[in-house]
Design a protein around this motif. Sequence first.
Motif, PDB file in Angstrom:
ATOM      1  N   THR A   1       0.903  12.528  -8.099  1.00 47.84           N
ATOM      2  CA  THR A   1       0.141  11.404  -8.667  1.00 47.84           C
ATOM      3  C   THR A   1      -1.261  11.347  -8.081  1.00 47.84           C
ATOM      4  O   THR A   1      -2.209  10.989  -8.769  1.00 47.84           O
ATOM      5  N   GLU A   2      -1.412  11.735  -6.816  1.00 45.46           N
ATOM      6  CA  GLU A   2      -2.751  11.746  -6.216  1.00 45.46           C
ATOM      7  C   GLU A   2      -3.616  12.819  -6.869  1.00 45.46           C
ATOM      8  O   GLU A   2      -4.814  12.624  -7.102  1.00 45.46           O
ATOM      9  N   GLN A   3      -3.012  13.977  -7.194  1.00 43.84           N
ATOM     10  CA  GLN A   3      -3.770  15.047  -7.843  1.00 43.84           C
ATOM     11  C   GLN A   3      -4.224  14.621  -9.236  1.00 43.84           C
ATOM     12  O   GLN A   3      -5.355  14.868  -9.644  1.00 43.84           O
ATOM     13  N   VAL A   4      -3.298  13.921  -9.962  1.00 46.53           N
ATOM     14  CA  VAL A   4      -3.652  13.438 -11.291  1.00 46.53           C
ATOM     15  C   VAL A   4      -4.782  12.422 -11.200  1.00 46.53           C
ATOM     16  O   VAL A   4      -5.717  12.399 -11.981  1.00 46.53           O
ATOM     17  N   GLY A   5      -4.647  11.523 -10.172  1.00 46.66           N
ATOM     18  CA  GLY A   5      -5.693  10.508 -10.003  1.00 46.66           C
ATOM     19  C   GLY A   5      -7.024  11.135  -9.693  1.00 46.66           C
ATOM     20  O   GLY A   5      -8.059  10.614 -10.076  1.00 46.66           O
TER      21      GLY A   5
ATOM     22  N   LEU B   1       0.860  -1.175   0.000  1.00 48.77           N
ATOM     23  CA  LEU B   1       0.000   0.000   0.000  1.00 48.77           C
ATOM     24  C   LEU B   1       0.902   1.232   0.000  1.00 48.77           C
ATOM     25  O   LEU B   1       1.681   1.449   0.930  1.00 48.77           O
ATOM     26  N   VAL B   2       0.791   2.037  -1.034  1.00 45.70           N
ATOM     27  CA  VAL B   2       1.735   3.132  -1.240  1.00 45.70           C
ATOM     28  C   VAL B   2       1.701   4.136  -0.089  1.00 45.70           C
ATOM     29  O   VAL B   2       2.744   4.541   0.443  1.00 45.70           O
ATOM     30  N   ALA B   3       0.522   4.497   0.335  1.00 45.34           N
ATOM     31  CA  ALA B   3       0.425   5.484   1.412  1.00 45.34           C
ATOM     32  C   ALA B   3       1.064   4.950   2.691  1.00 45.34           C
ATOM     33  O   ALA B   3       1.773   5.678   3.412  1.00 45.34           O
ATOM     34  N   THR B   4       0.815   3.683   2.982  1.00 44.07           N
ATOM     35  CA  THR B   4       1.408   3.079   4.166  1.00 44.07           C
ATOM     36  C   THR B   4       2.923   3.046   4.050  1.00 44.07           C
ATOM     37  O   THR B   4       3.648   3.311   5.017  1.00 44.07           O
ATOM     38  N   LEU B   5       3.415   2.752   2.863  1.00 43.67           N
ATOM     39  CA  LEU B   5       4.857   2.701   2.654  1.00 43.67           C
ATOM     40  C   LEU B   5       5.507   4.069   2.856  1.00 43.67           C
ATOM     41  O   LEU B   5       6.592   4.167   3.428  1.00 43.67           O
ATOM     42  N   ILE B   6       4.852   5.097   2.386  1.00 47.53           N
ATOM     43  CA  ILE B   6       5.429   6.432   2.564  1.00 47.53           C
ATOM     44  C   ILE B   6       5.423   6.816   4.047  1.00 47.53           C
ATOM     45  O   ILE B   6       6.380   7.407   4.557  1.00 47.53           O
TER      46      ILE B   6
ATOM     47  N   SER C   1      12.722   1.948   1.131  1.00 42.04           N
ATOM     48  CA  SER C   1      11.278   2.016   1.337  1.00 42.04           C
ATOM     49  C   SER C   1      10.637   3.078   0.447  1.00 42.04           C
ATOM     50  O   SER C   1       9.565   2.862  -0.143  1.00 42.04           O
ATOM     51  N   GLY C   2      11.299   4.228   0.316  1.00 46.34           N
ATOM     52  CA  GLY C   2      10.770   5.278  -0.563  1.00 46.34           C
ATOM     53  C   GLY C   2      10.741   4.836  -2.009  1.00 46.34           C
ATOM     54  O   GLY C   2       9.769   5.088  -2.734  1.00 46.34           O
TER      55      GLY C   2
ATOM     56  N   ASP D   1       3.525   2.483  -6.862  1.00 42.51           N
ATOM     57  CA  ASP D   1       2.577   3.446  -7.405  1.00 42.51           C
ATOM     58  C   ASP D   1       2.479   3.308  -8.921  1.00 42.51           C
ATOM     59  O   ASP D   1       1.461   3.640  -9.521  1.00 42.51           O
ATOM     60  N   LYS D   2       3.559   2.800  -9.524  1.00 46.22           N
ATOM     61  CA  LYS D   2       3.572   2.568 -10.976  1.00 46.22           C
ATOM     62  C   LYS D   2       3.206   1.130 -11.340  1.00 46.22           C
ATOM     63  O   LYS D   2       3.309   0.738 -12.509  1.00 46.22           O
TER      64      LYS D   2
END
Length: 699
Positions: A695-699, A584-589, A621-622, A629-630
């Motif tokens: 990427t969140e804004q694009v989504g 999960l990208v958000a969790t990873l960040i 991790s980053g 995300d890709k």
Amino acid sequence: MQSFRSELENPLVAKEIIDLEKKIRAFREGKIHDEKFRSLRLARGIYGQRQPGVQMVRIKIPFGKITFKQILKIADVSDEYASKNLHFTTRQDIQIHYVSLDRTPELWAKLAEDDITIREACSNTVRNVTASCTAGIDPAEPFDVSAYAHGFFKYFLGNPVSMELGRKFKFGFSSSEEDTAFSFIHDIGFIPKVKYENGEEIRGFKVLLGGSLGAQPYIGQLVTDFMHEDLIIPFSEAVLRVFDRYGERTNRNKARLKFLLNKVGFEEFLKMVEEERVSTKVKTYKIDTSVIDTPNIPEPVEITVEIPAYKQLAYEMWSATNVFQQKQEGFYGVFVKVKTGDMSTEKVRKFVEAVRPLIADEMRVTINQGLLLKYVRKEALPALYLILDELGLSEPGHNSVADVTTCPGTDTCNLGISNSMELSRVLEALVHEEYEDFVYNKEIKIKISGCMNSCGQHGIAHIGFHGSSMKVNGKIMPTVQVLLGGGAVGNGEGRAADKIIKVPSKRAPQVLRTILDDYRIKGESFGSFLNYYDGLGKDYFYQLLKPIADQETVTDEDFIDWGQNEDFVRAIGVGECAGVVIDLVATLIFETEEKYGWALEAYDQQLWSDAIYHAYNTLVSGAKAVLLDKGISQSTQIGIIKAFDEHSAAEFDVDGFENLVLQINKYEPSQEFAEAYLAQARDFLEKVKSFRGRTEQVG
């Protein structure tokens, strides 16, 4: 939940307990994904049970050493938070069951008052460091390995190198060439050795690498016959660093060190370890052997106890099988068999109160799930026997055919297929009732696991069973896979058992009778059980046991597992021995930011090596978050590093991400390098957070 800031003197432990409390609250509020939270609690020794809504808590008991005060504290905790029972494990831990998740921080705080931890008892970490329970009193030992096991526990607990591995990692120390700690089944196993130069004794260890049980047992391979005592921690840290970077992280069935050794080759792996040693925290590490003192030994008292005539034979059998003379003149060690490793808290208290005047204030949890009592005077043995007999703890046959090792099986484990606990009780009773001469036999070991994963060590048993099932006449029948021919040979050499045949679980006693009867007739000419097995061959035993497996003769009773009244139902939950990979990208960040925070904390404490390793994890991790995300997934850290270079380095204006990250094994840990590396990790983290925002804004 309550706050624990005032309860503990150790600020690090207090911080960890408070952090667990916060994470449980965040999980309850839906702020932490359930899969991520599972990995968080496992790293703190909190393991989901088969029964929903409750937890098993695993308590680390380094090399099995425990005092009266500590075992009584654990009993108090089990009374207040768990099921009023202690379970001794094959890795010298103590487990308690049926614990509410919300009460685990409070429970941990109570244990910490007496220097007991649950940290990193589960999950993808360095697990409990085991050692021969006789270490320190073993007449055959070159020196006491207890301090070395303790040194490993202290060095790697909370060490950033081993906090979040791809899979669990195990160390084991045997006290002598008898190898009673099974060095060959550990990721790294040690056997003490001494040599002499110019008349001076030099201590070191024979070192074995890559051992493991599980569904595919591997026997550890020899690294060296002698590694100086000051080099074993630097070597082990280098091994962990290479395993962390190159080990599998997606397929947990291929994630142990043994699989990495097979992938890259043993000699190539050792070469990678040698290259890594430039960046280890220490180049030599002197383990403090003074930390293990002689325990408090009771003063001699006049004892006039005599064994009643009707108990004399039982006492003699107990003395012959459960008592041995220590290397310390005039003192004896006494083994206490604990059936299935379970002792009620009520019995624990009675036991401690009764034996306190007769034994040293230091017991050891044994790898066959019992206890070793130390420094018993010869004249006190009759009194001690009568005390143990009154408590139901005087059964003879420690470490014999009658001492069956078992995991919890379907009693509490998510992965359990069959009831291994009850089967072990049945087989022990069978030996005592029908094969009393085998109570003296300490060569043959019977071991049972509730599934193929070998928590009961069936993979190295002379006679082993693991839980399974099969469909017969349209119904599911509980079965056991029979294994033969495993065991310790000595001095680091061991054997994995062969799978022979699968039989109905209810026929396991028949299997044991058949083997023991045949061994009585033919074994003497072979000299040992392993020679007997090798001499007759695997097919001989298949043919010998084949009639027991005959499906044409199954009865209704064969469809009911041990300890049950109804037909068998194969119900397996999700295993939790390993941490869970969270994509999960958000969790990873969030994790990446947390790791960078740890790097800053370590830097402020001038722990340059720790700060550098946390910064390394920040970078990896980053990069993983960006790749996921890709839609790009990698199963190793080195794979993530290389894939980022290929797919994202240009976008992040990073010229050679691999070169950036792998600076970690090119430089000695120093303030200067730590400062530069942390700055690079900080810049990268800011780019990752910015990228995610776009990427969140694009989504």
